[in-house]
Scaffold this motif. Sequence first.
Motif, PDB file in Angstrom:
ATOM      1  N   ARG A  45      71.894  26.568  52.924  1.00  0.00           N
ATOM      2  CA  ARG A  45      72.771  27.725  52.731  1.00  0.00           C
ATOM      3  C   ARG A  45      74.233  27.311  52.790  1.00  0.00           C
ATOM      4  O   ARG A  45      75.063  27.799  52.015  1.00  0.00           O
ATOM      5  CB  ARG A  45      72.474  28.788  53.791  1.00  0.00           C
ATOM      6  N   GLU A  46      74.579  26.411  53.697  1.00  0.00           N
ATOM      7  CA  GLU A  46      75.961  25.967  53.817  1.00  0.00           C
ATOM      8  C   GLU A  46      76.132  24.474  53.547  1.00  0.00           C
ATOM      9  O   GLU A  46      77.263  24.006  53.444  1.00  0.00           O
ATOM     10  CB  GLU A  46      76.493  26.282  55.217  1.00  0.00           C
ATOM     11  N   LEU A  95      80.538  34.812  55.322  1.00  0.00           N
ATOM     12  CA  LEU A  95      79.652  34.200  54.343  1.00  0.00           C
ATOM     13  C   LEU A  95      79.015  35.290  53.496  1.00  0.00           C
ATOM     14  O   LEU A  95      78.554  36.307  54.031  1.00  0.00           O
ATOM     15  CB  LEU A  95      78.555  33.384  55.026  1.00  0.00           C
ATOM     16  N   ARG A 144      81.205  27.194  49.039  1.00  0.00           N
ATOM     17  CA  ARG A 144      80.290  27.243  50.192  1.00  0.00           C
ATOM     18  C   ARG A 144      80.075  28.677  50.673  1.00  0.00           C
ATOM     19  O   ARG A 144      78.946  29.136  50.823  1.00  0.00           O
ATOM     20  CB  ARG A 144      80.831  26.399  51.340  1.00  0.00           C
ATOM     21  N   ALA A 145      81.150  29.408  50.920  1.00  0.00           N
ATOM     22  CA  ALA A 145      81.022  30.764  51.444  1.00  0.00           C
ATOM     23  C   ALA A 145      80.411  31.708  50.426  1.00  0.00           C
ATOM     24  O   ALA A 145      79.754  32.689  50.798  1.00  0.00           O
ATOM     25  CB  ALA A 145      82.387  31.280  51.893  1.00  0.00           C
ATOM     26  N   ARG A 200      76.024  25.692  46.277  1.00  0.00           N
ATOM     27  CA  ARG A 200      75.858  24.382  46.885  1.00  0.00           C
ATOM     28  C   ARG A 200      75.268  23.419  45.867  1.00  0.00           C
ATOM     29  O   ARG A 200      74.766  23.835  44.828  1.00  0.00           O
ATOM     30  CB  ARG A 200      74.977  24.438  48.117  1.00  0.00           C
ATOM     31  N   GLU A 229      80.590  17.330  53.066  1.00  0.00           N
ATOM     32  CA  GLU A 229      79.776  18.475  52.653  1.00  0.00           C
ATOM     33  C   GLU A 229      78.292  18.138  52.556  1.00  0.00           C
ATOM     34  O   GLU A 229      77.448  18.996  52.801  1.00  0.00           O
ATOM     35  CB  GLU A 229      80.263  19.003  51.297  1.00  0.00           C
TER      36      GLU A 229
END
Length: 699
Positions: free
Chosen positions: A276-277, A383, A426-427, A431, A452
């Motif tokens: 997810r991040e 997010l 990212r937010a 990705r 990252e």
Amino acid sequence: MSAAATANNKRKQADSGPVLDWSAGHGPVTGALSATSGALAVATTGAATGMPPAWALAVGTAGALGHTVAGLKVRNAGRTLAFKAASWLVGAGWTTWAMTTGPLSWAALGSLATLGVGMGAGARSMALYEEAREEEALAAERRQIAHELSAERRAIAAEWVERIQRICNITVKVLAVEMWESGNGYSLDLEPHGGITYDRIAQFAPQLSADAKLPHGCTAAVGPGIHQGRAIVDVTTNNVLAEARTYPDDYGPLSIHTGIPWGFRTNGDDVHAYLREQCALVVGPTGSGKTNLLHGILGGFARTTDVLTWVIDLNAGSAGLPWVRPALGGELTQEDGKPVRPGVDWLAGTYEEALKLLDAAIAVGLQRKRAYQELMAREDTDLLPVSAKIPQIMLVIDEGAEILVSTDRQMKELAKRIYEFIRMQRAMGGRTVITALGATGSVLGNLLIRREAKVRVALTGGETEGMDLSKMFPGRKGLRVDQAPFKGAGFMGTPESPGALFKAWRIKPSQIRDITVATSDRHPRLDDVSAKAAGEAYARRWDDERTAWMRDLGPEPATAEPNSTEQAGRTGSRLNLSAFRTEQAATGAQDELLAQFRKEIDAQFGTAPDPSAPRPASGLNLSALRGGGSRETGPDWLADALAAIKEAGTSGMKPSAVADKVGRSRQAVRDGLKAAAERGELVYRDNGPHSVYVHPDHA
């Protein structure tokens, strides 16, 4: 059973009284009642009929013997055997006395009641005693097993304390030994003395493995414990990495929030990637199983309900073609006959398509930042709440690390957009998964990638060149390439699980097809905000013109010799000129670019000659050189194509099917059909990868 039926049964039971379970065994109360009532009945009947009293005594003696034998068989306690035998003998004695003196006297009935109460109380006491004996026996068995296991664990602990002291010159205390459920090894919870940290022991992991005489492929991996003064040693005793395991046949739904399995550890547990991040970096030389792992990753993304996968592979799109081509070609259908959606949402195999994809991905992120501010404020998060309604975009770039370090001008343009996507998305639910051929300084030299890409995989396949595991997994000591010499095996590390040995599942082409079909209805749709930002580049990503390279995978049908009967029949009396062969061999990308260039030049300067004008005297004025047909009627094969499309009815025909029908190249047929549609001779029905041309009579 329905609620109405249940209520009806309860009402019937209430009307008919209590329901008795005649198959149930006797308890202390019912057993005593049964025994006393039976004795009274026998005594009354025997007294009335003149039965010899000794018969009752003989039956009681036989019952006592039978219960004693049965009790011995089930290993009842002595007091239980004595109680049951005494109950039979006392009951038989009362029956004999009552038959002689009369069973209906107050003395007889009172003594019988006293016997019944005594039997019930004794039976209850014996039942409790037997339960206690059984529980004690089970507890003793568990204590014995625990003692034996504890003895084994104590032996293991003592062995490793001595080994670490001898090899590492470090004194440790073993706090716990946990045996793995898979039976492939165990874990030691250590507490080093003197403030020594786990990495000091990890430096000697190869020596510890050799001293423990572990099989090849098995290691003693040392990692951090519950706090800085503890260490965990995972000792593998069975080399599961040598086993060939196929991708699990459970294609159930997954989520980006709960992790996606990429393979299994040496203890047999699945290892998950939480993206997810986090971005991911996968490195592996040729022959290490990197492409197979990439298909496993795409399979995991296809199973999710909140992820859309966009793939960039400039090597002819080979990474994504197995997930796209069967669906585009109509080879796959669902059980209800509906067409199957491709396993990935967008596949770019050329530089131009990759630019469109990256520009659309960046635009989506920027638009999401503006459009979903109110939603994030309402959810009290910074997010974007990724879900099936607002899916995450996973950008998979095969050999993307090579693009990032390339000095080619075009590759630099792609690299600039990739960096921008990684830095900004990212937010907003964007990705990347980037692959590379090796873990070298040029690949890992970029700070953005190192920062990252916290999910890292190094497939070794026994290859030592270009495999700097210390750069790939900083802080993890004792990792050696020769620990994973098998194809598909290597090391994987995540923020939740430090770098350690793992192996990817083998995913077969048939499984790729099965996953594509099973997950077709599960893929989310790009939300309206993002789709609007992506624009026409995204909406028309499956157009025939842009996916022609996916379909034209085989060579064109062989052309007959110029003097053959078949060629003469097809071309009539025309000469076998290069103009005809050029028309058939033209490639889609070159023709499209050339046509666009000529159109812009003509519009600006009007320099293009009229195709119908006579050619200079130095050349032949042949119809082949004028485009194969007039501007109004189109090529000479168009009439056959129009007839075939009309015959197809409302379902229409794809350009590829028309090309096979008229024996022309697919690009030439697409151009001709498009022109015919502009003239109104055909109707283009846009349905993504299943777009067709329909005759106006059936439109």
